[in-house]
Design a protein around this motif. Structure first.
Motif, short mmCIF file in Angstrom:
data_model
loop_
_atom_site.label_atom_id
_atom_site.label_comp_id
_atom_site.label_asym_id
_atom_site.label_seq_id
_atom_site.Cartn_x
_atom_site.Cartn_y
_atom_site.Cartn_z
N ILE A 15 2.00 3.98 -2.81
CA ILE A 15 0.38 2.63 -3.32
C ILE A 15 0.78 2.41 -4.29
CG2 ILE A 15 -1.64 2.39 -3.13
CD1 ILE A 15 -2.11 4.23 -1.46
N SER A 16 0.48 1.00 -4.64
CA SER A 16 0.82 -0.23 -6.28
C SER A 16 -0.08 -1.04 -5.79
CB SER A 16 2.46 -0.72 -6.43
OG SER A 16 3.01 0.47 -7.03
N ARG A 17 -0.01 -2.34 -7.08
CA ARG A 17 -1.30 -3.42 -7.14
C ARG A 17 0.32 -4.43 -7.17
NH1 ARG A 17 -4.15 -4.68 -11.19
NH2 ARG A 17 -5.71 -5.01 -10.20
N ALA A 28 -1.74 -1.93 -2.23
CA ALA A 28 -1.19 -2.28 -1.09
C ALA A 28 -0.13 -0.82 -0.53
CB ALA A 28 -0.36 -3.56 -0.90
N VAL A 29 0.29 -0.82 -0.22
CA VAL A 29 1.31 0.47 1.15
C VAL A 29 2.44 -0.27 0.76
CG1 VAL A 29 1.58 2.49 2.17
CG2 VAL A 29 -0.67 1.57 1.63
N GLY A 30 3.53 0.50 0.51
CA GLY A 30 4.42 -0.14 0.30
C GLY A 30 5.34 0.85 1.12
N MET A 31 6.72 0.64 1.63
CA MET A 31 7.57 1.13 2.94
C MET A 31 8.85 -0.10 2.13
SD MET A 31 7.42 -0.10 6.76
CE MET A 31 6.03 1.52 6.70
N ARG A 32 10.09 0.82 2.80
CA ARG A 32 11.19 -0.18 2.49
C ARG A 32 12.27 -0.13 3.51
NH1 ARG A 32 14.01 1.11 -2.61
NH2 ARG A 32 12.68 -1.08 -3.28
N VAL A 33 12.69 -0.93 4.58
CA VAL A 33 13.86 -1.06 5.50
C VAL A 33 14.68 -0.96 5.26
CG1 VAL A 33 13.83 -2.01 7.58
CG2 VAL A 33 11.49 -1.73 6.50
N ALA A 154 -17.38 9.18 -3.37
CA ALA A 154 -16.61 10.41 -2.42
C ALA A 154 -14.91 10.45 -1.84
CB ALA A 154 -17.45 10.94 -2.06
N GLN A 155 -15.03 9.37 -1.67
CA GLN A 155 -13.32 8.80 -1.28
C GLN A 155 -12.71 9.74 -1.76
OE1 GLN A 155 -15.53 6.19 -2.18
NE2 GLN A 155 -15.45 5.05 -0.70
N GLY A 156 -11.42 10.46 -1.05
CA GLY A 156 -9.88 11.15 -1.84
C GLY A 156 -9.03 9.96 -1.85
N GLU A 157 -8.24 10.02 -3.32
CA GLU A 157 -7.37 9.74 -4.10
C GLU A 157 -6.53 8.60 -2.21
OE1 GLU A 157 -4.33 10.90 -6.39
OE2 GLU A 157 -5.97 11.66 -7.31
N GLY A 158 -6.60 7.16 -2.93
CA GLY A 158 -5.73 6.47 -1.68
C GLY A 158 -6.64 5.09 -1.69
N LEU A 159 -6.13 4.55 -0.34
CA LEU A 159 -6.30 3.69 -0.14
C LEU A 159 -7.73 4.05 0.94
CD1 LEU A 159 -3.63 0.56 -0.01
CD2 LEU A 159 -5.61 1.27 -1.69
N VAL A 179 -10.91 -0.23 -0.76
CA VAL A 179 -10.97 0.38 -1.75
C VAL A 179 -10.17 1.15 -2.40
CG1 VAL A 179 -12.42 2.37 -2.49
CG2 VAL A 179 -13.51 1.00 -1.70
N TYR A 180 -9.46 1.44 -3.80
CA TYR A 180 -8.58 2.22 -4.13
C TYR A 180 -8.22 3.08 -5.27
CZ TYR A 180 -3.47 2.09 -6.66
OH TYR A 180 -2.53 2.92 -6.99
N VAL A 181 -8.97 4.28 -4.53
CA VAL A 181 -8.67 5.31 -5.58
C VAL A 181 -7.38 6.21 -6.00
CG1 VAL A 181 -10.27 7.69 -5.66
CG2 VAL A 181 -11.21 5.70 -4.03
N GLN A 182 -7.54 6.66 -7.61
CA GLN A 182 -6.18 6.45 -8.16
C GLN A 182 -5.82 8.21 -8.80
OE1 GLN A 182 -4.98 3.32 -11.11
NE2 GLN A 182 -6.17 2.05 -10.34
#
Length: 182
Positions: A15-17, A28-33, A154-159, A179-182
């Motif tokens: 996850i990165s900005r 956003a969540v990234g993936m390399r194809v 109370a959300q855990g880390e992540g999106l 919501v982005y919890v770092q």
């Protein structure tokens, strides 16, 4: 036209900005194809044909996905493509905070097509896409506009994501909430 064999892999990028073009910077969540085409056509090695050479090269593409929006950035080799504004896709409301934070400050003003929602004729419904739920409050406040605020951290880390559905008569507009919890 014949089909060609290929192999490849998909790797998570985390996850990165990300620069989402006209929508600004979004988590956003990234993936390399990676695709490796190759093979033969009959008894001939396809890679020996110069006119097919560019088609038959290894392809690496990085894709970045923002909840409620979709692909916000694509990188093909050294070329980066950013999202351009699309009619009907609203700019997301983004809340970001560090894990363990106990308070979140200001509510965010809700915008539809880039303009504040200043009419009390609208109604709001929150559709949660991740658990836990119940973390978003939406109200028409004393400033004369609709605002959204977090009721829980109370959300855990992540999106985490939801859709804020604004309705007035027959008109319905969906606003992504991230919501982005770092």
């Amino acid at each position: 036209f014949p089909s060609f064999p290929y192999n490849g892999r998909i790797s998570p990028l985390g996850i990165s900005r990300i620069d989402a073009g006209e929508l600004g910077t979004l988590p956003a969540v990234g993936m390399r194809v990676m695709l490796n085409p190759g093979g033969t056509w009959g008894d001939l090695l396809v890679l020996t044909y110069p006119e097919l050479g560019p088609v038959m090269q290894r392809r690496t593409t990085d894709l970045w996905f923002a909840p409620g929006v979709g692909i916000v950035q694509r990188k093909d080799g050294d070329v980066t493509h950013h999202l351009t504004a699309v009619d009907g896709i609203q700019r997301p409301l983004v809340f970001e905070f560090a894990a363990g934070t106990s308070t979140y400050s200001d509510p965010l003003q809700i915008l539809l097509d880039g303009e504040p929602v200043t009419s009390n004729d609208w109604s709001a419904q929150v559709l949660y896409h991740t658990s836990p739920t119940g973390w978003l409050r939406v109200n028409f406040d004393g400033t004369g506009s609709w605002r959204a605020s977090l009721t829980s951290l109370a959300q855990g880390e992540g999106l985490h994501s939801a859709t804020l559905r604004m309705t007035r008569g027959d008109e319905q507009v969906d606003v992504p909430v991230i919501v982005y919890v770092q």
